[in-house]
Design an enzyme around this catalytic site. Structure first.
Site, mmCIF file in Angstrom:
data_model
loop_
_atom_site.group_PDB
_atom_site.id
_atom_site.type_symbol
_atom_site.label_atom_id
_atom_site.label_comp_id
_atom_site.label_asym_id
_atom_site.label_seq_id
_atom_site.Cartn_x
_atom_site.Cartn_y
_atom_site.Cartn_z
ATOM 1 N N ASP A 14 0.796 -1.258 0.011
ATOM 2 C CA ASP A 14 0.017 -0.022 0.099
ATOM 3 C C ASP A 14 0.798 1.244 0.056
ATOM 4 O OD1 ASP A 14 -2.432 -1.413 -0.005
ATOM 5 O OD2 ASP A 14 -2.570 -1.529 2.050
ATOM 6 N N ARG A 94 2.389 2.369 16.774
ATOM 7 C CA ARG A 94 1.831 3.520 15.905
ATOM 8 C C ARG A 94 1.966 5.100 16.540
ATOM 9 N NH1 ARG A 94 2.854 0.427 12.298
ATOM 10 N NH2 ARG A 94 1.072 -0.815 10.926
ATOM 11 N N ASP A 123 -5.486 0.967 12.506
ATOM 12 C CA ASP A 123 -4.222 1.821 12.577
ATOM 13 C C ASP A 123 -4.787 3.044 12.057
ATOM 14 O OD1 ASP A 123 -2.303 -0.002 13.617
ATOM 15 O OD2 ASP A 123 -1.812 -0.745 11.692
#
Length: 404
Positions: A14, A94, A123
């Site tokens: 991605d 994260r 996320d």
């Protein structure tokens, strides 16, 4: 001069596609930020790939020590595991990554920050809540949430534009990893009836292929933090890396979990977390020796709340900070050594000791030297059971129930 955007770049499908897509869709100059939390061995190759795909700049930030000391160890002291199963390797990383992205964006004069999360994952929440808490003036873009492509279509897009990607059509696992663990999803794993094939595992041996002899190791803790392995003092980063190898060799750390995502759906996830599972179990064993009953029971409630805070992307909140203060207080005497046995996929605590231990052999033993005064038991039982006896006499509920 075109506006700049900072992209959280992993080198995966991605984010590799996102570099070209951001340029096509918005005309941004993309700065690829690679945050090293133990997720990659060759960052020069990742940097080169980002530039090859079209980034104007690629930078790698070594955040492993900060990740261990400022995120993993607070979670370990809390005993944090989402739904009692998942050590939250991805969830813990994260907020740190988002914090670094915000800093880079400020330094580079970027007008936006981008990440590679989809619209149905956790996320996206973790990144965006953190970024907004730290710098509310910057725009956030999520290409994978906007472009509307399936995973197979994203792979085709990459192949059509000669974007090198780590997966091919038909083998579309989505993988995220850092020093605290590795997560695998998508593909045939989306059916919770399917047994995970051996190919999805990279850190752990199967139980049948693990050594036939158990491995015994000793972990020393100081105030809830592991500081030595097998008698050798070491820093947290090296200790975790070594335990990932040792426990993974014995097949320890495999997790197959259907979890409740923050966005309201259930998701089947496969995790590998050899060091995390080993340290969490050892830490819990040491707490059982050094915390009083009431402390331990209340901390279990705090552990669940703290785990939810991490999972739900609320690290940079006053609530998390307050709970950390309580957790640190509970760890004042959680110092000592735990002996573990690694064998065929299992991590078992087989010994524990501490100079602050609340365990008294003289009170617990049934042999010679027993100092427990058993003559006090009848009086204790009388007072402890007095409310029960009184209520049963005046409100004979069991008798009434039997007569109905």
């Amino acid at each position: 001069m075109a506006d700049r955007i900072v992209l959280a770049y992993s080198g995966g499908l991605d984010t590799s596609v996102a570099i070209r897509w951001l340029k096509e869709k918005y005309g941004y100059e993309v700065i690829a930020a690679i945050i090293d939390v133990g997720n990659e061995k060759d960052f020069s190759a990742v940097n080169e790939k980002a530039l090859q795909v079209g980034a104007i700049k690629a930078m790698a930030v070594d955040a492993k020590k900060a990740f261990v000391n400022d995120y993993i160890f607070p979670a370990l002291k809390a005993g944090a595991m989402y739904e009692g199963v998942y050590p939250m390797a991805t969830a813990l990383a994260r907020p740190l990554i988002a914090q670094i992205l915000a800093k880079i964006a400020q330094q580079e004069g970027a007008v936006a920050i981008a990440h590679g999360c989809t619209g149905k994952g956790n996320d996206q929440v973790r990144f965006e809540v953190t970024i907004n808490a730290l710098t509310s003036q910057i725009k956030i873009i999520a290409p994978a949430r906007e472009w509307g492509m399936t995973r197979e279509e994203t792979i085709c897009y990459a192949e059509r534009h000669s974007i090198p990607i780590p997966v091919k059509s038909g083998h579309a696992y989505s993988i995220d990893e850092n020093i605290w663990g590795r997560s695998i999803e998508c593909g045939m794993l989306e059916d919770p009836w399917n047994e995970p094939p051996e190919e999805v595992y990279a850190w752990t041996k199967s139980a049948k292929d693990a050594p036939d002899e158990p491995g015994y190791h000793e972990i020393c803790f100081e105030k809830g933090i592991p500081v030595a392995l097998d008698g050798q003092m070491t820093n947290g980063l090296d200790l975790i890396q070594k335990l990932n190898e040792l426990a993974g060799l014995h097949g320890v750390g495999r997790i197959d979990h259907v979890e409740n995502r923050l966005v309201g759906i259930k998701s089947r996830e496969i995790y590998e977390a050899p060091a995390a599972i080993t340290l969490l179990k050892a830490h819990q064993a040491l707490e059982s020796l050094t915390l009083a009953k009431d402390q331990s029971r209340f901390k279990q409630k705090v552990t669940q709340e703290f785990s939810d805070i991490i999972y739900n992307g609320l690290w940079f909140t006053a609530g998390r900070q307050d709970l950390c203060a309580y957790i640190d207080s509970t760890q004042r005497f959680v110092s000592g050594t735990v002996r573990i046995k690694l064998y065929k996929g299992c991590c078992t605590v087989v010994g524990r000791k501490s100079m602050h231990s609340l365990y008294s052999h003289n009170l617990a033993t049934y042999e010679e030297g027993d100092q427990f005064d058993q003559s006090t038991a009848p009086g204790f039982i009388h007072l402890y059971g007095l409310p029960v006896k009184t209520q049963a006499k005046l409100q004979p509920i069991f008798e009434q129930a039997e007569n109905k």
